[in-house]
Design an enzyme around this catalytic site. Structure first.
Site, PDB file in Angstrom:
ATOM      1  CB  VAL A   1       6.106   5.764  53.222  1.00 25.98           C
ATOM      2  CG1 VAL A   1       7.116   6.354  52.244  1.00 25.98           C
ATOM      3  CG2 VAL A   1       6.784   4.716  54.110  1.00 25.98           C
TER       4      VAL A   1
ATOM      5  CD  GLN B   1      -5.835  -2.907  56.480  1.00 34.14           C
ATOM      6  OE1 GLN B   1      -6.595  -3.054  55.536  1.00 34.14           O
ATOM      7  NE2 GLN B   1      -4.537  -2.704  56.328  1.00 34.14           N
TER       8      GLN B   1
ATOM      9  CG  HIS C   1       2.969  -1.649  49.217  1.00 36.09           C
ATOM     10  ND1 HIS C   1       2.599  -0.941  48.093  1.00 36.09           N
ATOM     11  CD2 HIS C   1       1.818  -1.984  49.850  1.00 36.09           C
ATOM     12  CE1 HIS C   1       1.293  -0.840  48.051  1.00 36.09           C
ATOM     13  NE2 HIS C   1       0.790  -1.459  49.108  1.00 36.09           N
TER      14      HIS C   1
ATOM     15  N   GLY D   1      -1.003  -5.380  46.021  1.00 43.04           N
ATOM     16  CA  GLY D   1      -0.169  -5.091  44.866  1.00 43.04           C
ATOM     17  C   GLY D   1      -0.046  -3.616  44.569  1.00 43.04           C
TER      18      GLY D   1
ATOM     19  NE  ARG E   1      -9.085   2.741  46.301  1.00 43.58           N
ATOM     20  CZ  ARG E   1      -9.065   1.726  47.167  1.00 43.58           C
ATOM     21  NH1 ARG E   1      -8.256   1.788  48.211  1.00 43.58           N
ATOM     22  NH2 ARG E   1      -9.835   0.666  46.995  1.00 43.58           N
TER      23      ARG E   1
ATOM     24  N   GLY F   1       0.780  -1.026  57.801  1.00 46.59           N
ATOM     25  CA  GLY F   1       1.055   0.404  57.827  1.00 46.59           C
ATOM     26  C   GLY F   1       0.031   1.175  58.635  1.00 46.59           C
ATOM     27  CE  LYS F   2       2.321   3.675  64.259  1.00 47.84           C
ATOM     28  NZ  LYS F   2       2.949   4.674  65.165  1.00 47.84           N
ATOM     29  CE  LYS F   3      -2.439   4.554  52.525  1.00 46.37           C
ATOM     30  NZ  LYS F   3      -3.916   4.658  52.328  1.00 46.37           N
TER      31      LYS F   3
END
Length: 278
Positions: A172, A149, A33, A27, A183, A143-145
């Protein structure tokens, strides 16, 4: 767009769909996102975005209770992006009893982020596998950020022979280079002005390696020192193999520089892929 909160209702609704893309989130939806949703829509005519703040992936002392929850705003943004279903289970749906079957990820999960957040990827892998079972998508977008993960989820899908494709999405960023993250809202105005320096430090490493410098240890030390001079508390800045996230082989070209550091009370992560010269 439909909002579904229970597993039986979700499964009944998705019986009508033959090609589904899943976007798992916690969320507080932002443009990062929404880019995943748009990528999902290029792969499948129907996108399910899950919104669930997963207690299992927070370690003691982290921000589970204060993690930003903005459900109504999230739904408005997702509907405008063309999302089909928001799956928003509560903890009694996801964990109706204590979760005793846990996905144990490989040893890389204990390095980098895992070194500072022990058990984090165990919680991520477990909830993602549950979401895959609930939604049964043909595609899932990550996402690659959150580079580690993404790597671990891909490995899990391969190891369990799950019938879906994992699609990586580019990070992004704000105009000043800061990677978008839920965050980021914890940053004070002064800290927000300083926050792009993490990306700057990683970019200096990337440029040096792509110019032929393979003294990774010296480059990592210089990036650490740059951040420390500006009052960051650095967890790591490292150059790793994209394939394994371990130290690269001497002639390996496809690399990634990853960084994590605290600015005040906020911990930020980022990474940049590198293609070293032959």
């Amino acid at each position: 767009m439909e909002i579904i909160r229970t597993i039986p209702e979700l499964r009944a609704r998705l019986q009508r769909e033959s090609n589904i893309a899943l976007v798992p989130t916690m969320g507080n939806i932002h443009d990062g996102h929404l880019s995943l949703v748009r990528i999902g829509l290029k792969r499948a005519p129907f996108v399910v975005t899950s919104i669930f703040v997963n207690r299992l992936q927070f370690i003691q002392g982290e921000d589970f209770d204060k993690y930003p929850r903005t459900f109504e705003e999230d739904c408005e943004k997702l509907e405008a992006a063309g999302n089909g279903v928001v799956f928003a289970p509560d903890e009694t749906q996801m964990y109706p009893e204590r979760q005793v079957f846990i996905v144990e990820p490989p040893p890389i999960a204990n390095k980098l982020e895992g070194r500072f957040r022990p058990g984090h990827f165990r919680g991520v892998s477990t909830v993602v596998l549950k979401l895959f079972n609930m939604v049964q998508p043909q595609t899932a977008v990550f996402g690659k950020k959150d580079y580690q993960q993404l790597s671990i989820v891909r490995h899990m899908v391969d190891q369990f022979a799950l019938p879906l494709s994992i699609i990586p999405a580019e990070t992004v960023r704000a105009e000043d280079g800061l990677a978008l993250s839920s965050r980021n809202r914890y940053l004070s105005p002064e800290e927000r002005g300083e926050a792009p320096r993490l990306n700057e430090a990683l970019r200096q490493v990337k440029q040096a390696v792509e110019s032929g410098d393979r003294n990774f240890e010296a480059l990592e030390f210089a990036a650490d020192a740059l951040l420390a001079r500006h009052r960051w508390h650095v967890d790591y800045v490292v150059v790793r193999s994209r394939r394994t996230l371990m130290q690269p082989d001497p002639d390996e070209r496809e690399l990634v520089v990853l960084g994590a550091a605290r600015l005040g009370q906020t911990r930020l992560i980022d990474n940049l892929e590198i293609l070293a010269p032959a």
